[in-house]
Design a protein around this motif. Sequence first.
Motif, PDB file in Angstrom:
ATOM      1  N   ILE A 151      40.031  45.215  36.164  1.00  0.00           N
ATOM      2  CA  ILE A 151      41.240  44.533  36.620  1.00  0.00           C
ATOM      3  C   ILE A 151      42.265  45.583  37.051  1.00  0.00           C
ATOM      4  O   ILE A 151      42.546  46.537  36.302  1.00  0.00           O
ATOM      5  CB  ILE A 151      41.816  43.644  35.516  1.00  0.00           C
ATOM      6  CG1 ILE A 151      40.786  42.567  35.115  1.00  0.00           C
ATOM      7  CG2 ILE A 151      43.108  42.987  35.967  1.00  0.00           C
ATOM      8  CD1 ILE A 151      41.245  41.698  33.955  1.00  0.00           C
ATOM      9  N   GLN A 152      42.794  45.415  38.225  1.00  0.00           N
ATOM     10  CA  GLN A 152      43.774  46.342  38.771  1.00  0.00           C
ATOM     11  C   GLN A 152      45.051  45.587  39.110  1.00  0.00           C
ATOM     12  O   GLN A 152      45.000  44.444  39.588  1.00  0.00           O
ATOM     13  CB  GLN A 152      43.235  47.044  40.024  1.00  0.00           C
ATOM     14  CG  GLN A 152      42.003  47.898  39.768  1.00  0.00           C
ATOM     15  CD  GLN A 152      41.469  48.526  41.027  1.00  0.00           C
ATOM     16  OE1 GLN A 152      41.855  48.158  42.128  1.00  0.00           O
ATOM     17  NE2 GLN A 152      40.584  49.503  40.867  1.00  0.00           N
ATOM     18  N   LEU A 153      46.192  46.257  38.890  1.00  0.00           N
ATOM     19  CA  LEU A 153      47.489  45.664  39.211  1.00  0.00           C
ATOM     20  C   LEU A 153      47.809  45.923  40.678  1.00  0.00           C
ATOM     21  O   LEU A 153      47.848  47.074  41.124  1.00  0.00           O
ATOM     22  CB  LEU A 153      48.581  46.256  38.317  1.00  0.00           C
ATOM     23  CG  LEU A 153      48.399  46.052  36.813  1.00  0.00           C
ATOM     24  CD1 LEU A 153      49.553  46.681  36.047  1.00  0.00           C
ATOM     25  CD2 LEU A 153      48.290  44.575  36.475  1.00  0.00           C
TER      26      LEU A 153
ATOM     27  N   VAL B 216      35.290  50.767  36.119  1.00  0.00           N
ATOM     28  CA  VAL B 216      34.594  50.755  37.417  1.00  0.00           C
ATOM     29  C   VAL B 216      35.257  49.725  38.315  1.00  0.00           C
ATOM     30  O   VAL B 216      35.329  48.538  37.967  1.00  0.00           O
ATOM     31  CB  VAL B 216      33.095  50.450  37.228  1.00  0.00           C
ATOM     32  CG1 VAL B 216      32.394  50.387  38.577  1.00  0.00           C
ATOM     33  CG2 VAL B 216      32.457  51.506  36.343  1.00  0.00           C
ATOM     34  N   SER B 217      35.741  50.146  39.470  1.00  0.00           N
ATOM     35  CA  SER B 217      36.458  49.225  40.351  1.00  0.00           C
ATOM     36  C   SER B 217      35.522  48.290  41.102  1.00  0.00           C
ATOM     37  O   SER B 217      35.842  47.125  41.335  1.00  0.00           O
ATOM     38  CB  SER B 217      37.309  50.019  41.354  1.00  0.00           C
ATOM     39  OG  SER B 217      36.481  50.874  42.130  1.00  0.00           O
ATOM     40  N   GLU B 218      34.347  48.789  41.481  1.00  0.00           N
ATOM     41  CA  GLU B 218      33.419  47.960  42.267  1.00  0.00           C
ATOM     42  C   GLU B 218      32.024  48.535  42.154  1.00  0.00           C
ATOM     43  O   GLU B 218      31.828  49.761  42.146  1.00  0.00           O
ATOM     44  CB  GLU B 218      33.859  47.918  43.733  1.00  0.00           C
ATOM     45  CG  GLU B 218      32.967  47.091  44.634  1.00  0.00           C
ATOM     46  CD  GLU B 218      33.424  47.140  46.082  1.00  0.00           C
ATOM     47  OE1 GLU B 218      32.763  46.498  46.940  1.00  0.00           O
ATOM     48  OE2 GLU B 218      34.429  47.837  46.358  1.00  0.00           O
ATOM     49  N   PHE B 219      31.021  47.671  42.087  1.00  0.00           N
ATOM     50  CA  PHE B 219      29.622  48.105  42.065  1.00  0.00           C
ATOM     51  C   PHE B 219      28.745  46.941  42.477  1.00  0.00           C
ATOM     52  O   PHE B 219      29.193  45.791  42.540  1.00  0.00           O
ATOM     53  CB  PHE B 219      29.216  48.644  40.686  1.00  0.00           C
ATOM     54  CG  PHE B 219      29.073  47.591  39.627  1.00  0.00           C
ATOM     55  CD1 PHE B 219      27.816  47.169  39.211  1.00  0.00           C
ATOM     56  CD2 PHE B 219      30.193  47.014  39.032  1.00  0.00           C
ATOM     57  CE1 PHE B 219      27.680  46.207  38.230  1.00  0.00           C
ATOM     58  CE2 PHE B 219      30.063  46.053  38.052  1.00  0.00           C
ATOM     59  CZ  PHE B 219      28.812  45.639  37.649  1.00  0.00           C
TER      60      PHE B 219
ATOM     61  N   THR C 179      34.461  39.686  47.081  1.00  0.00           N
ATOM     62  CA  THR C 179      35.801  39.119  47.203  1.00  0.00           C
ATOM     63  C   THR C 179      36.654  39.627  46.051  1.00  0.00           C
ATOM     64  O   THR C 179      36.131  40.170  45.055  1.00  0.00           O
ATOM     65  CB  THR C 179      35.760  37.583  47.207  1.00  0.00           C
ATOM     66  OG1 THR C 179      37.061  37.079  47.501  1.00  0.00           O
ATOM     67  CG2 THR C 179      35.324  37.056  45.864  1.00  0.00           C
ATOM     68  N   ASN C 180      37.964  39.441  46.170  1.00  0.00           N
ATOM     69  CA  ASN C 180      38.917  39.814  45.120  1.00  0.00           C
ATOM     70  C   ASN C 180      39.419  38.549  44.434  1.00  0.00           C
ATOM     71  O   ASN C 180      39.784  37.570  45.098  1.00  0.00           O
ATOM     72  CB  ASN C 180      40.095  40.594  45.693  1.00  0.00           C
ATOM     73  CG  ASN C 180      39.680  41.952  46.234  1.00  0.00           C
ATOM     74  OD1 ASN C 180      38.757  42.571  45.711  1.00  0.00           O
ATOM     75  ND2 ASN C 180      40.356  42.422  47.265  1.00  0.00           N
ATOM     76  N   CYS C 181      39.457  38.589  43.116  1.00  0.00           N
ATOM     77  CA  CYS C 181      39.919  37.452  42.325  1.00  0.00           C
ATOM     78  C   CYS C 181      41.135  37.865  41.499  1.00  0.00           C
ATOM     79  O   CYS C 181      41.118  38.929  40.862  1.00  0.00           O
ATOM     80  CB  CYS C 181      38.814  36.951  41.392  1.00  0.00           C
ATOM     81  SG  CYS C 181      37.353  36.307  42.240  1.00  0.00           S
ATOM     82  N   ASN C 182      42.137  37.016  41.519  1.00  0.00           N
ATOM     83  CA  ASN C 182      43.332  37.247  40.704  1.00  0.00           C
ATOM     84  C   ASN C 182      43.115  36.621  39.325  1.00  0.00           C
ATOM     85  O   ASN C 182      43.049  35.396  39.191  1.00  0.00           O
ATOM     86  CB  ASN C 182      44.559  36.653  41.381  1.00  0.00           C
ATOM     87  CG  ASN C 182      45.854  37.034  40.684  1.00  0.00           C
ATOM     88  OD1 ASN C 182      45.857  37.723  39.663  1.00  0.00           O
ATOM     89  ND2 ASN C 182      46.980  36.586  41.243  1.00  0.00           N
TER      90      ASN C 182
ATOM     91  N   CYS D  63      55.140  39.012  41.520  1.00  0.00           N
ATOM     92  CA  CYS D  63      55.142  40.256  42.283  1.00  0.00           C
ATOM     93  C   CYS D  63      53.939  41.122  42.005  1.00  0.00           C
ATOM     94  O   CYS D  63      53.645  42.044  42.764  1.00  0.00           O
ATOM     95  CB  CYS D  63      56.429  41.043  42.000  1.00  0.00           C
ATOM     96  SG  CYS D  63      56.579  41.561  40.272  1.00  0.00           S
ATOM     97  N   VAL D  64      53.218  40.890  40.899  1.00  0.00           N
ATOM     98  CA  VAL D  64      52.066  41.710  40.527  1.00  0.00           C
ATOM     99  C   VAL D  64      50.872  40.789  40.289  1.00  0.00           C
ATOM    100  O   VAL D  64      50.982  39.776  39.586  1.00  0.00           O
ATOM    101  CB  VAL D  64      52.353  42.549  39.269  1.00  0.00           C
ATOM    102  CG1 VAL D  64      51.107  43.339  38.866  1.00  0.00           C
ATOM    103  CG2 VAL D  64      53.521  43.484  39.508  1.00  0.00           C
ATOM    104  N   ALA D  65      49.737  41.153  40.878  1.00  0.00           N
ATOM    105  CA  ALA D  65      48.498  40.396  40.692  1.00  0.00           C
ATOM    106  C   ALA D  65      47.504  41.241  39.910  1.00  0.00           C
ATOM    107  O   ALA D  65      47.427  42.459  40.081  1.00  0.00           O
ATOM    108  CB  ALA D  65      47.904  40.007  42.043  1.00  0.00           C
ATOM    109  N   HIS D  66      46.752  40.585  39.043  1.00  0.00           N
ATOM    110  CA  HIS D  66      45.708  41.248  38.259  1.00  0.00           C
ATOM    111  C   HIS D  66      44.365  40.953  38.938  1.00  0.00           C
ATOM    112  O   HIS D  66      43.696  39.975  38.600  1.00  0.00           O
ATOM    113  CB  HIS D  66      45.714  40.745  36.812  1.00  0.00           C
ATOM    114  CG  HIS D  66      46.988  41.030  36.087  1.00  0.00           C
ATOM    115  ND1 HIS D  66      48.172  40.368  36.355  1.00  0.00           N
ATOM    116  CD2 HIS D  66      47.260  41.924  35.089  1.00  0.00           C
ATOM    117  CE1 HIS D  66      49.125  40.831  35.552  1.00  0.00           C
ATOM    118  NE2 HIS D  66      48.601  41.772  34.783  1.00  0.00           N
ATOM    119  N   GLU D  67      44.016  41.793  39.898  1.00  0.00           N
ATOM    120  CA  GLU D  67      42.840  41.535  40.726  1.00  0.00           C
ATOM    121  C   GLU D  67      41.629  42.309  40.228  1.00  0.00           C
ATOM    122  O   GLU D  67      41.747  43.438  39.726  1.00  0.00           O
ATOM    123  CB  GLU D  67      43.123  41.910  42.186  1.00  0.00           C
ATOM    124  CG  GLU D  67      44.055  40.952  42.900  1.00  0.00           C
ATOM    125  CD  GLU D  67      44.104  41.212  44.390  1.00  0.00           C
ATOM    126  OE1 GLU D  67      43.520  42.227  44.828  1.00  0.00           O
ATOM    127  OE2 GLU D  67      44.710  40.403  45.105  1.00  0.00           O
TER     128      GLU D  67
END
Length: 366
Positions: free
Chosen positions: A314-316, A294-297, A174-177, A328-332
């Motif tokens: 964390i990605q914007l 690393v975005s996902e693992f 899942t993605n978390c903000n 307008c921007v989430a830190h996911e």
Amino acid sequence: MLLRVCMTNLALPVRGASGYKTFPPPALLTSFSGHSTTVLTACICHPPPSSCCFREHMSTAPKTQTQSRHTLSPAVRFLVDSNNVDLTAVTGSGPQNRVLKGDVLRYLENLRKGRDKPVSAPSKPVSAPRKVVKQVSKTSTYKYTDVPVDGMRRTIAERTLRSKTSIPCGYTSTNCNLKKFLHLKKSLKEQGMAVTTNDLLVRTAALTLQRFPESNALWTERGVVVLPSVDISVAVATRGGVLSPVVRGANKLSLKQLSTSIHDLVHRATGGHLKASENQGGAFSLSNLGMFGVSEFSAIIKDGQSSILSVGTIQLVPKGDVGDKEGCVAHEARVTLVHDLRVLDYELACRWLEHFRACVETGGIL
């Protein structure tokens, strides 16, 4: 009308059952009718040969490869076509010199032993095999370095292999903000308490395990065993390999106590002063590679445990109304729960991640 019969001096010998007999020559009959003349010739032909003569004639008649293919069985035709056999070089042993399967196999066996010379069929020319030239550089040399493996590295490798090959894993993501987390981290720093994002994640995981005690369990020979204490392993990279020191009773520690305990374990793990007992126990681990981009693992479950949470960077991500500067921007961050399906099925894993995400996005972990 005048009928005249002319006899020739030729006699026709014909072979019969008791020998040759001579028949009278053919008669030439000529009739005259007016000025027109009609010649009738009656010839006594040879009687049809007997069956014995016919068999003798067929046995001595030459046979060609094309004619013989019509009398071949499917098995013989397959052997002839697949091995490119010339039928004129095969001696038949069947009725009327028919080529049988054993004749072809015997011929191929002789070819293998070098007794006969192979003959290529003219109807199926075989192209010469392509020569493959393997180019090897004379100047290139390969040098290898054997890296010695110490006891700790060998133990980590054995336990990782045992976990990967013996645990039926499920993967739920899942993605978390983490925007609330970042604000909380900044606010605590202004109050004089420095905590890391990893400290906040460990705190959230401890509260989630407390909320779902059935997820804080292990699989044993007796079945599922629920642990009374929430102990969380934190992955730490060292020179000798990845270690996972355990934070005992993480759900009962305050955020400041939890942060101090984690920093002490990480410091002693990287310095090689960690006790063996401090690397054992618990049912849950957390591995964070966000600082490496690393975005996902999906991490491997620690041997002897039942689940591990893998956290990415964390990605914007654009969210909400563009005019809203705050929303307008989430830190996911992408989180993946790798769980033992014998202990945590997908339904329980989904509820676990849902509660974990709610705590992260609301910031209610204090």
